[in-house]
Design a protein around this motif. Sequence first.
Motif, PDB file in Angstrom:
ATOM      1  N   PHE A 235      41.708 -76.105  17.754  1.00  0.00           N
ATOM      2  CA  PHE A 235      41.869 -76.737  16.438  1.00  0.00           C
ATOM      3  C   PHE A 235      41.895 -75.668  15.350  1.00  0.00           C
ATOM      4  CE2 PHE A 235      39.721 -79.815  13.206  1.00  0.00           C
ATOM      5  CZ  PHE A 235      40.936 -80.034  12.583  1.00  0.00           C
ATOM      6  N   ALA A 236      41.042 -74.655  15.491  1.00  0.00           N
ATOM      7  CA  ALA A 236      41.020 -73.568  14.511  1.00  0.00           C
ATOM      8  C   ALA A 236      42.347 -72.816  14.480  1.00  0.00           C
ATOM      9  CB  ALA A 236      39.882 -72.601  14.832  1.00  0.00           C
ATOM     10  N   ALA A 237      42.996 -72.695  15.634  1.00  0.00           N
ATOM     11  CA  ALA A 237      44.247 -71.927  15.717  1.00  0.00           C
ATOM     12  C   ALA A 237      45.474 -72.745  15.368  1.00  0.00           C
ATOM     13  CB  ALA A 237      44.402 -71.348  17.123  1.00  0.00           C
ATOM     14  N   HIS A 238      45.519 -74.021  15.770  1.00  0.00           N
ATOM     15  CA  HIS A 238      46.743 -74.805  15.655  1.00  0.00           C
ATOM     16  C   HIS A 238      46.636 -76.037  14.763  1.00  0.00           C
ATOM     17  CE1 HIS A 238      47.039 -72.759  19.688  1.00  0.00           C
ATOM     18  NE2 HIS A 238      48.122 -72.319  19.082  1.00  0.00           N
ATOM     19  N   ASN A 249      36.727 -82.839  17.278  1.00  0.00           N
ATOM     20  CA  ASN A 249      36.806 -81.380  17.121  1.00  0.00           C
ATOM     21  C   ASN A 249      36.524 -80.953  15.687  1.00  0.00           C
ATOM     22  OD1 ASN A 249      39.665 -80.921  19.366  1.00  0.00           O
ATOM     23  ND2 ASN A 249      37.501 -81.186  19.815  1.00  0.00           N
ATOM     24  N   VAL A 250      35.798 -79.851  15.541  1.00  0.00           N
ATOM     25  CA  VAL A 250      35.562 -79.207  14.251  1.00  0.00           C
ATOM     26  C   VAL A 250      36.159 -77.810  14.330  1.00  0.00           C
ATOM     27  CG1 VAL A 250      33.824 -78.420  12.591  1.00  0.00           C
ATOM     28  CG2 VAL A 250      33.458 -80.545  13.878  1.00  0.00           C
ATOM     29  N   ARG A 251      36.916 -77.393  13.304  1.00  0.00           N
ATOM     30  CA  ARG A 251      37.571 -76.081  13.349  1.00  0.00           C
ATOM     31  C   ARG A 251      36.780 -74.995  12.631  1.00  0.00           C
ATOM     32  NH1 ARG A 251      40.691 -74.350   9.068  1.00  0.00           N
ATOM     33  NH2 ARG A 251      42.057 -73.276  10.532  1.00  0.00           N
ATOM     34  N   ASP A 252      35.827 -75.380  11.821  1.00  0.00           N
ATOM     35  CA  ASP A 252      35.027 -74.418  11.057  1.00  0.00           C
ATOM     36  C   ASP A 252      33.754 -74.114  11.855  1.00  0.00           C
ATOM     37  OD1 ASP A 252      33.290 -73.130   9.276  1.00  0.00           O
ATOM     38  OD2 ASP A 252      34.085 -74.220   7.537  1.00  0.00           O
ATOM     39  N   GLU A 253      33.715 -72.947  12.479  1.00  0.00           N
ATOM     40  CA  GLU A 253      32.588 -72.629  13.363  1.00  0.00           C
ATOM     41  C   GLU A 253      31.277 -72.496  12.597  1.00  0.00           C
ATOM     42  OE1 GLU A 253      31.512 -69.745  17.172  1.00  0.00           O
ATOM     43  OE2 GLU A 253      33.244 -69.253  15.889  1.00  0.00           O
ATOM     44  N   ALA A 254      31.334 -71.917  11.404  1.00  0.00           N
ATOM     45  CA  ALA A 254      30.104 -71.786  10.612  1.00  0.00           C
ATOM     46  C   ALA A 254      29.563 -73.165  10.227  1.00  0.00           C
ATOM     47  CB  ALA A 254      30.371 -70.950   9.367  1.00  0.00           C
ATOM     48  N   ALA A 255      30.474 -74.075   9.899  1.00  0.00           N
ATOM     49  CA  ALA A 255      30.047 -75.421   9.501  1.00  0.00           C
ATOM     50  C   ALA A 255      29.417 -76.170  10.675  1.00  0.00           C
ATOM     51  CB  ALA A 255      31.232 -76.198   8.944  1.00  0.00           C
ATOM     52  N   ILE A 256      30.029 -76.095  11.856  1.00  0.00           N
ATOM     53  CA  ILE A 256      29.482 -76.825  13.009  1.00  0.00           C
ATOM     54  C   ILE A 256      28.168 -76.196  13.461  1.00  0.00           C
ATOM     55  CG2 ILE A 256      30.791 -75.519  14.727  1.00  0.00           C
ATOM     56  CD1 ILE A 256      29.947 -79.255  14.898  1.00  0.00           C
TER      57      ILE A 256
END
Length: 273
Positions: A235-238, A249-256
């Motif tokens: 999700f972060a990439a595409h 899915n969550v794309r922001d790793e810091a947020a999750i």
Amino acid sequence: MGRSFAALLVLALACGCTVQTADKDGDGKRRLPVRIEVPKRSTPPPEDDPKPSATPSAPAAAPAAVLWSRGDSGRDVRELQARLRQVAWLYDGPTGSYDDLTERAVKGFQGKRGLPRTGKTDTVTWKRLKNMTHEPGKWELYLMGGQPADAPDARCLTGRVLCISKTSRTLRWMIDGRTVTTVPVRFGSVGTPTREGVFSVYWKSRHHVSTLYDSPMPYAMFFSGGQAVHYSADFAAHGYAGASHGCVNVRDEAAIAGLFAQVRNGDKVVVHW
């Protein structure tokens, strides 16, 4: 000698000249030389090939008005970026912020079409780009997230809740009706849809790996069978170009990571339209 003098006299008279001579004396002395006086003109003769008079050059056309440039932001910049993605001049975003990548993409687009490579989107550049692309849809504009969240479901207004909207594709982390954090999320495909309803977190697994799909599910917070809220590198990439197998899915790793630290087992999960 007589004929020569007569011819000269005729020529002089034809030219408007005055001929003065001295008569021969009786002593046989020869005549004085003939003097021809050309009358002076009162005005200079016209030039045979006068130079053409200089004509004033036409004023230079005013430069095209600039619509957006580096530092601008907003929905219009998102549309610009989405259209640049359609013609393969931009691969990131849209973000809604006119950054260095956007400026570089505009310069490339302008140069390819013989326009001034300013990196600023003027009216001429925008018209050319619009003629080559289609009106982007909502999820093209927000391909990588950033969309506003819709109003929370009524079931989210009490307690500790992961309030997940399929309409705006957002997750709100709420405590007693107050939104603490909002992040964009992605859902399952038509074949593997994310279930809707009211659930609760029953298991948290920081370094989880799916046994069914053999794919990493970091910061997994399970709420319905094998479905969980978790970080997704895809999700972060595409962005929304892909889908999950049913998870949120969550794309922001810091947020999750922040959510994972705050959410407890037993906290409510609401998935709604």
